[in-house]
Design a protein around this motif. Sequence first.
Motif, PDB file in Angstrom:
ATOM      1  N   GLU A 106       0.624  52.549   6.054  1.00 44.57           N
ATOM      2  CA  GLU A 106       0.893  53.956   5.780  1.00 44.57           C
ATOM      3  C   GLU A 106      -0.334  54.774   6.161  1.00 44.57           C
ATOM      4  O   GLU A 106      -1.471  54.391   5.843  1.00 44.57           O
ATOM      5  CB  GLU A 106       1.205  54.171   4.296  1.00 44.57           C
ATOM      6  CG  GLU A 106       1.563  55.622   3.970  1.00 44.57           C
ATOM      7  CD  GLU A 106       1.994  55.776   2.516  1.00 44.57           C
ATOM      8  OE1 GLU A 106       3.132  56.200   2.281  1.00 44.57           O
ATOM      9  OE2 GLU A 106       1.179  55.478   1.630  1.00 44.57           O
ATOM     10  N   VAL A 107      -0.125  55.881   6.864  1.00 45.79           N
ATOM     11  CA  VAL A 107      -1.224  56.759   7.265  1.00 45.79           C
ATOM     12  C   VAL A 107      -1.807  57.426   6.025  1.00 45.79           C
ATOM     13  O   VAL A 107      -1.057  58.009   5.221  1.00 45.79           O
ATOM     14  CB  VAL A 107      -0.744  57.815   8.275  1.00 45.79           C
ATOM     15  CG1 VAL A 107      -1.877  58.772   8.635  1.00 45.79           C
ATOM     16  CG2 VAL A 107      -0.195  57.133   9.530  1.00 45.79           C
ATOM     17  N   ALA A 108      -3.077  57.340   5.851  1.00 52.37           N
ATOM     18  CA  ALA A 108      -3.738  57.873   4.662  1.00 52.37           C
ATOM     19  C   ALA A 108      -3.509  59.380   4.548  1.00 52.37           C
ATOM     20  O   ALA A 108      -3.508  60.107   5.551  1.00 52.37           O
ATOM     21  CB  ALA A 108      -5.239  57.578   4.709  1.00 52.37           C
ATOM     22  N   THR A 163      -0.825  60.989   3.580  1.00 56.93           N
ATOM     23  CA  THR A 163       0.531  61.493   3.850  1.00 56.93           C
ATOM     24  C   THR A 163       1.429  61.229   2.642  1.00 56.93           C
ATOM     25  O   THR A 163       1.098  60.432   1.757  1.00 56.93           O
ATOM     26  CB  THR A 163       1.135  60.817   5.093  1.00 56.93           C
ATOM     27  OG1 THR A 163       1.242  59.407   4.870  1.00 56.93           O
ATOM     28  CG2 THR A 163       0.258  61.067   6.319  1.00 56.93           C
ATOM     29  N   ARG A 184       6.687  62.486   5.680  1.00 57.61           N
ATOM     30  CA  ARG A 184       6.869  61.505   6.756  1.00 57.61           C
ATOM     31  C   ARG A 184       7.909  60.440   6.394  1.00 57.61           C
ATOM     32  O   ARG A 184       8.097  59.475   7.122  1.00 57.61           O
ATOM     33  CB  ARG A 184       5.538  60.825   7.083  1.00 57.61           C
ATOM     34  CG  ARG A 184       4.490  61.788   7.605  1.00 57.61           C
ATOM     35  CD  ARG A 184       3.386  61.054   8.326  1.00 57.61           C
ATOM     36  NE  ARG A 184       2.335  61.981   8.748  1.00 57.61           N
ATOM     37  CZ  ARG A 184       1.395  61.692   9.625  1.00 57.61           C
ATOM     38  NH1 ARG A 184       1.365  60.487  10.183  1.00 57.61           N
ATOM     39  NH2 ARG A 184       0.468  62.579   9.958  1.00 57.61           N
TER      40      ARG A 184
END
Length: 382
Positions: free
Chosen positions: A31-33, A35, A39
Amino acid sequence: MNEIRPFRIEIAQADVDELRRRLARTRWPVEVAGTGWERGVPLPYLNELTAYWRDGFDWRAREAELNAHPQFVTTVDGQDLHFLHVRSANPDATPLLLVHGWPSSVVEFLDLIPLLTDEFHLVVPSLPGFGLSPLSGPGWGNLFRVAGAVAELMTRLGYDRFAAQGGDVGAGVVGLLAMLHPDRVVGTHVNGPAPYPFGPPVEPDGLSDAEKVRAERFNTFREDGIGYLALQSTRPQTLAYALADSPVEQLAWIAEKFREWTDPAAELPEDAVGRDRLLTNVSLYWFTGTGATAAHVVYEGMQAFRQFMATAGDAAPAETPTPPPGAVAVFAADTSIRHLVDPMGTVVRWTEFDRGGHFAALEAPDLLAADVKEFFASLRPR
């Protein structure tokens, strides 16, 4: 071929155990930090919900709750149609058809049923390709065909005249029933009808304050929340592999919609509908493998609707019988704008509520039941 067969949900223990094994072996993505829900479903939330589904959720208890209601299957036009049939003790009860939408199932009506059986005999079908009505073949995204099938179901049950209620896809089926069988449908009640999602944005000029809020919600959905529909209405088979193979993907696919479409005051899906209700619905999709077939039904439905819209003006208008009276209930999360939903002014009852959302029977069964009762009571001879 007209036989009505008793039915019970009996998921094999091996399938329940396999679900738990798959959940335990989930391969989690990065997981993109920084976010969140913008998303999609956040990793920490889905991780925790998956752990509860694996170790805390009691499928057998939920299965027993569903089996407490009389269930049956009949075959219509080559398609097995599962349904609940809950008869009222009231000899003057009106037959009432309850039709679910996507991503829902008969689970949506569990809390509504006991609020209605004092006045109605309830017939609650699983739509073809959803839950306990596994898809027999193509063509069941055509809602005219679905409406014909449920009308035949009511005939087989001995209900010549009946009322109908639905939301989402169910609202479409109910509307077509009124069009195809105006002599049989005593009235229609739908919740949360919305503008066409692939159509233009809603202009706020001339709208009431409440309608402006709903218009803004629709326009945001049209821009940022329509990815699921674009995928299902164009490439359902590509999506089907993930939904059929990964219970976590099936969970995320449905939980996202419960978060986005439920009461705005609810921070998480289970704040709106309860965690066990959410997981019962997801489990039903998983055990029956109908997440994939429901996507195909959505695909066919959108293709049929686009074709209908493209040719709607080609034929000379035909005379149609007067439709039965209709009612609309709008809940807090809905995007219903009256002049778009009811351009001809034919809706006889329009009610707006300050709580609830897309899954009204789950979120606000008390409000929905009261509105249904009041509307159909108004249609009875005095």
